[in-house]
Scaffold this motif. Structure first.
Motif, PDB file in Angstrom:
ATOM      1  N   GLN A  98       0.811  -1.223   0.000  1.00  0.00           N
ATOM      2  CA  GLN A  98       0.000   0.000   0.000  1.00  0.00           C
ATOM      3  C   GLN A  98       0.842   1.270   0.000  1.00  0.00           C
ATOM      4  O   GLN A  98       0.332   2.364   0.232  1.00  0.00           O
ATOM      5  N   ARG A 111       2.245   3.066  -2.393  1.00  0.00           N
ATOM      6  CA  ARG A 111       1.892   4.120  -3.367  1.00  0.00           C
ATOM      7  C   ARG A 111       0.587   4.809  -2.991  1.00  0.00           C
ATOM      8  O   ARG A 111       0.360   5.945  -3.407  1.00  0.00           O
ATOM      9  N   GLU A 112      -0.251   4.138  -2.235  1.00  0.00           N
ATOM     10  CA  GLU A 112      -1.478   4.792  -1.770  1.00  0.00           C
ATOM     11  C   GLU A 112      -1.161   5.819  -0.689  1.00  0.00           C
ATOM     12  O   GLU A 112      -1.898   6.785  -0.516  1.00  0.00           O
ATOM     13  N   LYS A 137       2.640  10.182  -2.414  1.00  0.00           N
ATOM     14  CA  LYS A 137       2.304  10.659  -3.767  1.00  0.00           C
ATOM     15  C   LYS A 137       3.467  10.511  -4.725  1.00  0.00           C
ATOM     16  O   LYS A 137       3.293  10.437  -5.922  1.00  0.00           O
ATOM     17  N   GLN A 138       4.693  10.506  -4.185  1.00  0.00           N
ATOM     18  CA  GLN A 138       5.876  10.280  -5.012  1.00  0.00           C
ATOM     19  C   GLN A 138       6.827   9.360  -4.263  1.00  0.00           C
ATOM     20  O   GLN A 138       6.667   9.127  -3.070  1.00  0.00           O
ATOM     21  N   LYS A 139       7.802   8.848  -4.977  1.00  0.00           N
ATOM     22  CA  LYS A 139       8.711   7.862  -4.381  1.00  0.00           C
ATOM     23  C   LYS A 139       9.371   8.450  -3.132  1.00  0.00           C
ATOM     24  O   LYS A 139      10.008   9.490  -3.199  1.00  0.00           O
ATOM     25  N   ASP A 143       3.539  -1.038  -9.386  1.00  0.00           N
ATOM     26  CA  ASP A 143       2.246  -0.414  -9.094  1.00  0.00           C
ATOM     27  C   ASP A 143       2.021  -0.242  -7.595  1.00  0.00           C
ATOM     28  O   ASP A 143       1.354   0.697  -7.169  1.00  0.00           O
ATOM     29  N   GLU A 144       2.532  -1.157  -6.800  1.00  0.00           N
ATOM     30  CA  GLU A 144       2.319  -1.103  -5.354  1.00  0.00           C
ATOM     31  C   GLU A 144       3.288  -0.176  -4.633  1.00  0.00           C
ATOM     32  O   GLU A 144       2.908   0.529  -3.697  1.00  0.00           O
ATOM     33  N   SER A 145       4.568  -0.209  -5.065  1.00  0.00           N
ATOM     34  CA  SER A 145       5.602   0.403  -4.207  1.00  0.00           C
ATOM     35  C   SER A 145       6.838   0.877  -4.965  1.00  0.00           C
ATOM     36  O   SER A 145       7.912   0.948  -4.363  1.00  0.00           O
ATOM     37  N   TRP A 146       6.702   1.185  -6.262  1.00  0.00           N
ATOM     38  CA  TRP A 146       7.857   1.584  -7.075  1.00  0.00           C
ATOM     39  C   TRP A 146       8.930   0.496  -7.096  1.00  0.00           C
ATOM     40  O   TRP A 146      10.097   0.766  -7.332  1.00  0.00           O
TER      41      TRP A 146
END
Length: 195
Positions: A128, A130-131, A134-136, A179-182
């Motif tokens: 979760q 990336r939820e 907002k950026q890496k 998609d989940e966590s860069w």
């Protein structure tokens, strides 16, 4: 009988191999890759019902990426190794025992320690992330996020007594993990949780 049954043990029901299809962590890794070289499977059983499956890589180095997990070290036997890395841990359909995940991890560590394995870690996703960001994020921000028990995977491992060992960037460049966590994954250290 031990509640931990390794693949290849006479008590390991071959039908359990089909349960790998329920792996939500690494659904794209084929069964053959999970049971060859440095990798194997364990099933935690309670009242003759499979509760959890744990996919493990053993070896003489600590993997920080999924490429490392899928490569093999030179070794003489499954337990002539320094590390056991739990890279997928998941509840099985029909599991009924409360707290089975915790019991599976602790039972597996005890089993492997009795075979001479010295170090116990995971290579875990942060599904979760990336939820939340907002950026890496930076490593410091990730550590703060995880230490706040954010995300189901961090919560599971930290509640079971693990510690954050390392944050690994570009650890899994699959579409799912990007998609989940860069592509960020975490090594959790289980070496002190059952002492």
């Amino acid at each position: 009988m031990s509640p931990i049954i390794p693949y290849g043990d006479p008590a390991f029901d071959p039908a359990w191999l089909s349960l790998i299809q329920h792996d939500p962590v690494h659904p794209s890794i084929p069964l053959e890759k999970r049971i060859t070289g440095n990798r194997t499977l364990y099933v935690y059983v309670h009242d003759n019902i499979p509760q959890f499956m744990v996919c493990v890589r053993v070896g003489n180095r600590l993997p920080h990426t999924m490429i490392d997990i899928l490569e093999d070290d030179d070794y003489h036997s499954k337990f002539d190794v320094s590390y056991a890395i739990f890279y997928s841990i998941f509840r099985l359909p029909g599991a009924t025992q409360k707290g089975a995940g915790t019991l599976a991890i602790k039972s597996l560590i005890a089993y492997c320690r009795a075979q001479g394995v010295q170090g116990f870690y995971t290579l875990s996703p942060a599904p979760q992330m990336r939820e939340h960001f907002k950026q890496k994020p930076s490593e410091a921000d990730i550590r703060k996020y995880l230490e706040a028990f954010e995300g189901p995977v961090a919560r599971f491992h930290l509640n079971n007594g693990a510690r954050i060992h390392s944050i690994n960037f570009n650890a899994d460049m699959s579409v799912q993990r990007i998609d989940e966590s860069w592509g960020i994954m975490v090594n959790y250290d289980y070496n002190f949780c059952d002492r």
